[in-house]
Design a protein around this motif. Sequence first.
Motif, PDB file in Angstrom:
ATOM      1  N   TYR A  89       7.585   8.011   3.702  1.00 25.97           N
ATOM      2  CA  TYR A  89       7.121   6.647   3.942  1.00 25.97           C
ATOM      3  C   TYR A  89       8.306   5.682   4.012  1.00 25.97           C
ATOM      4  CZ  TYR A  89       2.247   7.924   2.958  1.00 25.97           C
ATOM      5  OH  TYR A  89       1.001   8.488   2.999  1.00 25.97           O
ATOM      6  N   ASP A 139      -4.162   7.518   4.427  1.00 29.62           N
ATOM      7  CA  ASP A 139      -3.361   6.930   5.500  1.00 29.62           C
ATOM      8  C   ASP A 139      -4.277   6.345   6.571  1.00 29.62           C
ATOM      9  OD1 ASP A 139      -0.924   7.520   4.360  1.00 29.62           O
ATOM     10  OD2 ASP A 139      -0.754   9.465   5.339  1.00 29.62           O
ATOM     11  N   ALA A 165      -2.556   0.886  13.095  1.00 29.19           N
ATOM     12  CA  ALA A 165      -1.848  -0.238  12.467  1.00 29.19           C
ATOM     13  C   ALA A 165      -2.802  -1.369  12.105  1.00 29.19           C
ATOM     14  CB  ALA A 165      -0.763  -0.753  13.410  1.00 29.19           C
ATOM     15  N   VAL A 167      -4.287  -0.833   8.566  1.00 30.78           N
ATOM     16  CA  VAL A 167      -3.385  -0.594   7.433  1.00 30.78           C
ATOM     17  C   VAL A 167      -3.681  -1.586   6.312  1.00 30.78           C
ATOM     18  CG1 VAL A 167      -0.983  -0.927   6.692  1.00 30.78           C
ATOM     19  CG2 VAL A 167      -1.492   0.507   8.670  1.00 30.78           C
ATOM     20  N   ALA A 177       3.935  -1.075  10.685  1.00 36.02           N
ATOM     21  CA  ALA A 177       3.264   0.120  11.199  1.00 36.02           C
ATOM     22  C   ALA A 177       3.216   0.108  12.725  1.00 36.02           C
ATOM     23  CB  ALA A 177       1.857   0.224  10.626  1.00 36.02           C
ATOM     24  N   LYS A 223       6.306   4.417   9.037  1.00 34.69           N
ATOM     25  CA  LYS A 223       5.207   5.014   8.282  1.00 34.69           C
ATOM     26  C   LYS A 223       4.921   4.182   7.040  1.00 34.69           C
ATOM     27  CE  LYS A 223       3.462   9.426   6.530  1.00 34.69           C
ATOM     28  NZ  LYS A 223       3.762  10.851   6.206  1.00 34.69           N
ATOM     29  N   VAL A 224       3.686   3.728   6.916  1.00 36.62           N
ATOM     30  CA  VAL A 224       3.277   2.835   5.832  1.00 36.62           C
ATOM     31  C   VAL A 224       2.223   3.516   4.969  1.00 36.62           C
ATOM     32  CG1 VAL A 224       2.271   0.593   5.246  1.00 36.62           C
ATOM     33  CG2 VAL A 224       3.764   0.815   7.249  1.00 36.62           C
TER      34      VAL A 224
END
Length: 390
Positions: A163, A200, A204, A207, A245, A250-251
């Motif tokens: 991440y 996950d 985006a 998120v 993102a 990678k968030v």
Amino acid sequence: MIISAVICLVLLVFQSVCFFILLSRLFRGATRFPPLKPQCPNPSFLAKVSVVVPTLNEFDRIDKMLEGITRQSYEVKEIIIVDSNSQDGTREKVMEASKKDPRIRLVTDPPLPKQWIGRPWALHNGFLNSSSTSEWILGIDADTQPQKGLIPSLLNFANTHNYDVVSLSPQFIIKYPSEWWLQPALLMTLIYRFESSGVDAKSAETVMANGQCFLIKRKVLEAIDGYSYASNSFCDDVTLARYIASQGYKVGFADGAKIIKVRMYEGLKETWTEWGRSLDLKDAASKSQLWAECGFLALIQALPLPIIITGFIFCSSLNFLSFYLLFILNCLLLFIRFALLLAIAPSYNFTKSYKELLFFLSPTADILAVIRIFLSAIQKPRQWRGRIYN
């Protein structure tokens, strides 16, 4: 009778669609990462982290944060307290703490520019004042209570899963009966709309993030000009995370109930006013996404209990198929809502007080919670943490 049947049929169709969307999100939650646990210091993380804490008149809340963050081990290179000219003794308390821990440094942020909100401005200046040798920047709020082993746990999780950004959902500390009733209903508006912590996001736009504990790689912040993208956002954490993102990084959003606690607001009024005004996340979403989410909440969270009550009152006169199917669907939705209380219970600091029983009655506050989201969606905040914005 015909009009009632049509209304029931329309509600049934729309609620059914929302029901399957909700199920898809809940099923993904079954494969979530387990809650992070405290971990022992790791020599490979030596001096890798600069901690940044934005403050403005936090005298009554900062003690637990200072106590917790100074208990973190040698992963922490520096603890930068970025204060916005507090007048309540916060600065003096920080300076006293710096005498005991040389990692603590007090910084006063410059005057707030017009296009900035106070919190991202303080975080941005903390980043600018941080050591260039730190590989990670950890934003921590003053009302949090970091537990021992927080930072090595965060770093290990981020490195293991590659991440670039990781934030944590905390364990909430609730005191008053009214909070136990309303706060879980407000939290549920987030769980219904997005993936739970430990899952996950698929895109985006969905998120999730929590700025109370927000770890980000220095090189990512350098690439996106610090916190500038979220400069005028009242939900800067989610705004920044979604932007990052969208840039291909990678968030992650993990369950941190075992490694960080938070006492956010005092009482029902503050919970309704302060937390409620940012839960709509309008600064991090398009208008179409925002209103689609509001409609989803109205159908899936606000309406089940009123529909069930109406069904019991008028069951003798509403004797047609669409009503019966609608009634059954809403009973199932209410059952799911109560079942989710068990799922989110670890996110609350229970002390075996009688007041905590109101947690299990929080579904009765769902209508108010959804109304709060609608009110927030149509209003632009004018005041935040003691600051007035034009």
